[in-house]
Design a protein around this motif. Sequence first.
Motif, short mmCIF file in Angstrom:
data_model
loop_
_atom_site.label_atom_id
_atom_site.label_comp_id
_atom_site.label_asym_id
_atom_site.label_seq_id
_atom_site.Cartn_x
_atom_site.Cartn_y
_atom_site.Cartn_z
N GLY A 25 26.21 7.20 16.60
CA GLY A 25 25.85 7.88 15.35
C GLY A 25 26.76 8.04 14.27
N GLN A 26 28.04 8.03 14.78
CA GLN A 26 29.09 8.39 13.84
C GLN A 26 29.63 7.35 13.13
OE1 GLN A 26 31.87 10.56 15.99
NE2 GLN A 26 30.56 12.60 16.34
N GLU A 27 29.70 7.24 11.53
CA GLU A 27 30.27 6.21 10.87
C GLU A 27 31.27 6.84 9.75
OE1 GLU A 27 29.85 3.23 11.30
OE2 GLU A 27 28.26 3.07 12.67
N PRO A 28 32.40 6.64 9.94
CA PRO A 28 33.03 5.87 10.90
C PRO A 28 33.31 6.87 12.50
CG PRO A 28 34.85 6.95 9.56
CD PRO A 28 33.36 7.15 9.08
N ALA A 29 33.68 6.15 13.32
CA ALA A 29 33.58 6.65 14.55
C ALA A 29 34.73 7.85 14.81
CB ALA A 29 34.02 5.74 15.78
N GLY A 30 34.38 8.99 13.97
CA GLY A 30 34.93 10.29 14.31
C GLY A 30 34.53 11.05 15.43
N GLN A 31 35.33 12.07 15.82
CA GLN A 31 34.95 12.90 16.71
C GLN A 31 34.92 14.18 16.56
OE1 GLN A 31 37.53 11.87 20.10
NE2 GLN A 31 36.02 12.52 21.73
N ASP A 32 33.66 14.98 16.90
CA ASP A 32 33.71 16.37 16.91
C ASP A 32 33.40 16.94 18.17
OD1 ASP A 32 30.96 15.63 17.23
OD2 ASP A 32 30.29 16.47 15.39
N LEU A 33 33.33 16.19 19.24
CA LEU A 33 33.07 16.78 20.48
C LEU A 33 34.18 16.02 21.60
CD1 LEU A 33 31.33 18.53 22.48
CD2 LEU A 33 29.86 16.61 22.56
N SER A 66 34.35 22.09 16.92
CA SER A 66 34.55 22.73 16.04
C SER A 66 33.04 23.11 15.53
CB SER A 66 35.23 22.18 14.99
OG SER A 66 34.65 21.00 14.43
N GLU A 67 32.23 22.67 15.99
CA GLU A 67 30.72 23.11 15.77
C GLU A 67 30.06 23.94 16.88
OE1 GLU A 67 29.36 21.79 13.06
OE2 GLU A 67 31.24 20.42 12.53
N PRO A 68 30.20 25.13 16.21
CA PRO A 68 29.47 26.02 17.18
C PRO A 68 27.87 25.86 17.53
CG PRO A 68 30.44 27.40 15.18
CD PRO A 68 30.48 25.87 14.99
N HIS A 69 27.18 25.54 16.78
CA HIS A 69 25.72 25.08 17.09
C HIS A 69 25.55 23.93 18.12
CE1 HIS A 69 26.75 22.23 13.76
NE2 HIS A 69 25.61 21.63 14.25
N ARG A 77 21.45 23.56 27.42
CA ARG A 77 20.98 22.11 28.07
C ARG A 77 21.76 22.26 29.45
NH1 ARG A 77 20.94 15.97 26.11
NH2 ARG A 77 20.20 15.26 28.00
N PHE A 78 22.96 22.47 29.37
CA PHE A 78 23.87 22.33 30.82
C PHE A 78 24.60 23.65 31.41
CE2 PHE A 78 24.64 18.42 28.16
CZ PHE A 78 24.03 17.48 29.08
N GLY A 79 24.52 24.65 30.82
CA GLY A 79 24.94 25.67 31.28
C GLY A 79 26.59 26.02 30.80
N GLY A 80 27.23 26.84 31.77
CA GLY A 80 28.53 27.17 31.41
C GLY A 80 28.76 28.37 30.52
N GLU A 81 30.08 28.83 30.29
CA GLU A 81 30.33 30.11 29.45
C GLU A 81 30.82 29.45 28.35
OE1 GLU A 81 32.53 34.25 29.94
OE2 GLU A 81 31.96 33.13 31.74
N LEU A 82 30.50 30.04 27.21
CA LEU A 82 30.82 30.08 25.64
C LEU A 82 31.79 30.96 25.21
CD1 LEU A 82 30.16 27.89 23.53
CD2 LEU A 82 28.37 29.58 22.64
N LEU A 83 32.87 30.31 24.73
CA LEU A 83 33.88 31.13 23.99
C LEU A 83 34.22 30.82 22.59
CD1 LEU A 83 36.79 31.11 26.81
CD2 LEU A 83 35.35 33.30 26.24
N GLU A 84 34.28 31.28 21.77
CA GLU A 84 34.47 31.09 20.37
C GLU A 84 35.85 31.77 19.81
OE1 GLU A 84 31.60 32.73 17.82
OE2 GLU A 84 29.96 32.05 18.87
N HIS A 85 36.37 30.84 18.84
CA HIS A 85 37.82 31.30 18.46
C HIS A 85 38.88 31.14 19.31
CE1 HIS A 85 35.38 32.16 14.59
NE2 HIS A 85 34.72 32.94 15.49
#
Length: 111
Positions: A25-33, A66-69, A77-85
Motif C-alpha cells: 500500500g505504500q507509494e513509493p515503498a517507504g517504511q514506517d514499521l 514513528s506512528e504511535p497509533h 492485536r498481538f500483545g507485548g509491552e508498549l514503550l513511547e519515546h
Amino acid sequence: MLFAPPGCLSGDGQLREVFEERIRGQEPAGQDLWFVSSDQFCEQLRDALTQRGLRPTGPFELLISSEPHLLVWLQVRFGGELLEHVVLPWGFHDLAASLPPAAAPVGLEVR
C-alpha cells in the motif's frame, strides 16, 4: 516501540502479512514499521530498554514505528509491552532489515 518475548508477535505469521499489506500500500515503498527478531536483538537495543527503566533478561522481538497509533493497534492485536519515546541506537534500521517470519507450513493430507 513494542516488545515481547520471541514468538509472541511473530509466531503465527500474521505479523508478516501485516508488513506485506503495508508494503503493497505504500507509494513509493517507504517504511514506517520495522521488525527486530530475537536473533537481531542486540546489546544496543537492550541498553535502549534499560534507559527506560526496564531490565530485559532475555531476548525480545521488537516492533518500531514513528506512528504511535500503529503500535497501539499492533499491541491490541498481538500483545507485548508498549514503550513511547525510546532513544534508539544509530543504525537500528540495519538490524530491522528483514520481514517477520512466515507461518509454518501446515501438514495437510488429501484423501
